[in-house]
Design an enzyme around this catalytic site. Structure first.
Site, PDB file in Angstrom:
ATOM      1  N   THR A 193       0.859  -1.185   0.000  1.00 48.24           N
ATOM      2  CA  THR A 193       0.000   0.000   0.000  1.00 48.24           C
ATOM      3  C   THR A 193       0.896   1.236   0.000  1.00 48.24           C
ATOM      4  O   THR A 193       1.988   1.203   0.572  1.00 48.24           O
ATOM      5  CB  THR A 193      -0.862  -0.017   1.283  1.00 48.24           C
ATOM      6  OG1 THR A 193      -1.732  -1.138   1.228  1.00 48.24           O
ATOM      7  CG2 THR A 193      -1.677   1.257   1.459  1.00 48.24           C
ATOM      8  N   ARG A 222     -14.228  -6.866  -1.724  1.00 48.71           N
ATOM      9  CA  ARG A 222     -13.675  -6.554  -0.389  1.00 48.71           C
ATOM     10  C   ARG A 222     -13.196  -5.098  -0.348  1.00 48.71           C
ATOM     11  O   ARG A 222     -12.549  -4.614  -1.262  1.00 48.71           O
ATOM     12  CB  ARG A 222     -12.517  -7.497  -0.084  1.00 48.71           C
ATOM     13  CG  ARG A 222     -11.814  -7.267   1.259  1.00 48.71           C
ATOM     14  CD  ARG A 222     -10.537  -6.486   1.110  1.00 48.71           C
ATOM     15  NE  ARG A 222      -9.717  -6.495   2.324  1.00 48.71           N
ATOM     16  CZ  ARG A 222      -8.650  -5.728   2.498  1.00 48.71           C
ATOM     17  NH1 ARG A 222      -8.270  -4.892   1.554  1.00 48.71           N
ATOM     18  NH2 ARG A 222      -7.948  -5.791   3.614  1.00 48.71           N
ATOM     19  N   VAL A 223     -13.500  -4.404   0.739  1.00 47.36           N
ATOM     20  CA  VAL A 223     -13.001  -3.047   0.954  1.00 47.36           C
ATOM     21  C   VAL A 223     -12.127  -3.075   2.204  1.00 47.36           C
ATOM     22  O   VAL A 223     -12.545  -3.580   3.247  1.00 47.36           O
ATOM     23  CB  VAL A 223     -14.172  -2.045   1.143  1.00 47.36           C
ATOM     24  CG1 VAL A 223     -13.638  -0.650   1.421  1.00 47.36           C
ATOM     25  CG2 VAL A 223     -15.074  -2.050  -0.086  1.00 47.36           C
ATOM     26  N   GLY A 224     -10.929  -2.540   2.098  1.00 44.78           N
ATOM     27  CA  GLY A 224     -10.008  -2.526   3.230  1.00 44.78           C
ATOM     28  C   GLY A 224     -10.075  -1.226   4.008  1.00 44.78           C
ATOM     29  O   GLY A 224     -11.056  -0.471   3.940  1.00 44.78           O
ATOM     30  N   ASP A 225      -9.028  -0.949   4.733  1.00 39.58           N
ATOM     31  CA  ASP A 225      -8.978   0.245   5.583  1.00 39.58           C
ATOM     32  C   ASP A 225      -8.719   1.534   4.798  1.00 39.58           C
ATOM     33  O   ASP A 225      -9.146   2.624   5.208  1.00 39.58           O
ATOM     34  CB  ASP A 225      -7.858   0.093   6.628  1.00 39.58           C
ATOM     35  CG  ASP A 225      -6.492  -0.085   5.974  1.00 39.58           C
ATOM     36  OD1 ASP A 225      -6.335  -1.063   5.198  1.00 39.58           O
ATOM     37  OD2 ASP A 225      -5.599   0.747   6.192  1.00 39.58           O
ATOM     38  N   THR A 267      -0.817   1.438   6.667  1.00 39.39           N
ATOM     39  CA  THR A 267      -0.534   0.312   5.773  1.00 39.39           C
ATOM     40  C   THR A 267      -0.542  -0.965   6.607  1.00 39.39           C
ATOM     41  O   THR A 267      -0.290  -0.915   7.811  1.00 39.39           O
ATOM     42  CB  THR A 267       0.820   0.496   5.056  1.00 39.39           C
ATOM     43  OG1 THR A 267       1.107  -0.684   4.295  1.00 39.39           O
ATOM     44  CG2 THR A 267       1.978   0.754   6.005  1.00 39.39           C
ATOM     45  N   GLY A 268      -0.834  -2.088   5.958  1.00 34.83           N
ATOM     46  CA  GLY A 268      -0.827  -3.347   6.694  1.00 34.83           C
ATOM     47  C   GLY A 268      -2.138  -4.102   6.526  1.00 34.83           C
ATOM     48  O   GLY A 268      -2.853  -3.896   5.536  1.00 34.83           O
TER      49      GLY A 268
HETATM   50  N1  GLY Z   1      -4.002  -1.864   4.139  1.00 35.04           N
HETATM   51  C1  GLY Z   1      -4.453  -2.227   2.866  1.00 35.04           C
HETATM   52  C2  GLY Z   1      -5.549  -3.191   2.867  1.00 35.04           C
HETATM   53  O1  GLY Z   1      -5.616  -4.047   3.740  1.00 35.04           O
HETATM   54  O2  GLY Z   1      -6.364  -3.122   1.987  1.00 35.04           O
END
Ligand code: GLY
Length: 301
Positions: A168, A196-199, A219-220
């Site tokens: 990221t 899927r939607v991340g952070d 990030t992570g």
């Molecule tokens: N931090 C990026 C994700 O998990 O989508």
């Protein structure tokens, strides 16, 4: 004058063979964007410019070079936030654009909304004159090979310790007028489910900026970062402790409260940098007073 710029290029394992490329991309973006910031570019433009450079670089899991989802498609998430007004724009699960961060920017400035997803985001980008690209343009041989390998590995979990970087990308800036902005862009996790939607595109989780508090990009492992709202938590802590200590505290909380894994960069409202991670590595860099560029890949002790 308080020009500040800090960037990250993801966390997790960054094998020796990939470390130079990770640091090179960050150095290039820092060098180009800090010169503009010093000349008066706004923090918002600076974060968008830096993230665009990193999205175009196939090294990272953002734009070109992104991970493929379990269906073999690339779906991208991005968010940009203006610390002056708390305006933000975000896109999630968008396909066929090289620069989702610029789509996020026009969602913020040219729509009545804050977040657009999937085909709706793509159609809006097109209507705003943002060039559509092909899946092939975003795909690298490296990620195709990873996808083919993971398709045969039914035990793989999207957050398990992985032999590759989770690249990221993110940028946080303060401009000549003391305004703050943050921007983050990602292809998410390898083998994620379609949709899927991340952070990254979720306000306060992967990205946050408020002139009165500070600004941050994460990030992570996204699912863990979402649970603790990592970037907003960091910005809240900026008021009560030194910036570096605040970054350590939120990563400790991420680890202890949800067994999370990740890294964070930020700038407090006085222009102090914050960065920390609990992954083995995090590629990051910042502009020091006087314009000197510092790039690093590991600070974890
Ligand atoms: N931090 C990026 C994700 O998990 O989508």
């Amino acid at each position: 004058m308080k020009n500040r710029l800090i960037l990250h290029g993801g966390a997790w394992n960054i094998p020796d063979a990939l470390q130079d490329a990770h640091m090179h991309g960050i150095r290039e973006a820092l060098t180009a964007v800090s010169a503009e910031l010093i000349q008066g570019m706004t923090a918002l433009d600076a974060t968008e410019m830096a993230v665009r450079m990193l999205e175009a670089d196939p090294t990272y899991d953002a734009g070109r070079g992104a991970f493929l989802n379990s269906k073999g498609e690339i779906e991208l998430d991005a968010m940009i936030m203006d610390g002056r007004t708390l305006d933000f724009g975000a896109v999630a699960a968008i396909q066929n654009v090289l620069h989702p961060i610029s789509v996020a920017r026009v969602v913020m400035t040219e729509s009545e909304h804050c977040i657009l997803v999937g085909k709706g985001a793509q159609d809006f980008a097109k209507a705003q004159g943002i060039e559509e690209t092909t899946p092939e343009d975003l795909l690298t041989e490296r990620e195709l090979a990873t996808w083919q390998r993971l398709q045969k590995d039914s035990s793989f979990r999207t957050h398990q310790p992985f032999d590759k970087p989770m690249g990221t990308v993110g940028a946080v800036a303060m401009d000549n007028d003391g305004n703050l902005a943050a921007a983050t862009s990602t292809g998410g996790t390898p083998q994620k489910l379609a949709g899927r939607v991340g952070d990254t595109p979720i306000i306060g989780a992967g990205t946050y900026a408020d002139n009165e508090l500070g600004a941050a990009s994460a990030t992570g492992w996204g699912e863990s970062i979402l649970k603790v709202m990592l970037t907003r938590q960091l910005c809240d802590l900026f008021g009560s402790m030194p910036a570096g200590q605040a970054a350590k505290a939120v990563i400790k909380h991420l680890q202890e409260r949800v067994k999370g894994l990740g890294g964070v960069i930020g700038i407090d409202s006085n222009g102090n940098y914050a960065f920390h991670h609990n992954t083995p590595y995090m590629a990051f860099g910042y502009m020091e007073e006087g314009g000197k560029i510092v790039v690093n890949i590991q600070i974890r002790k």
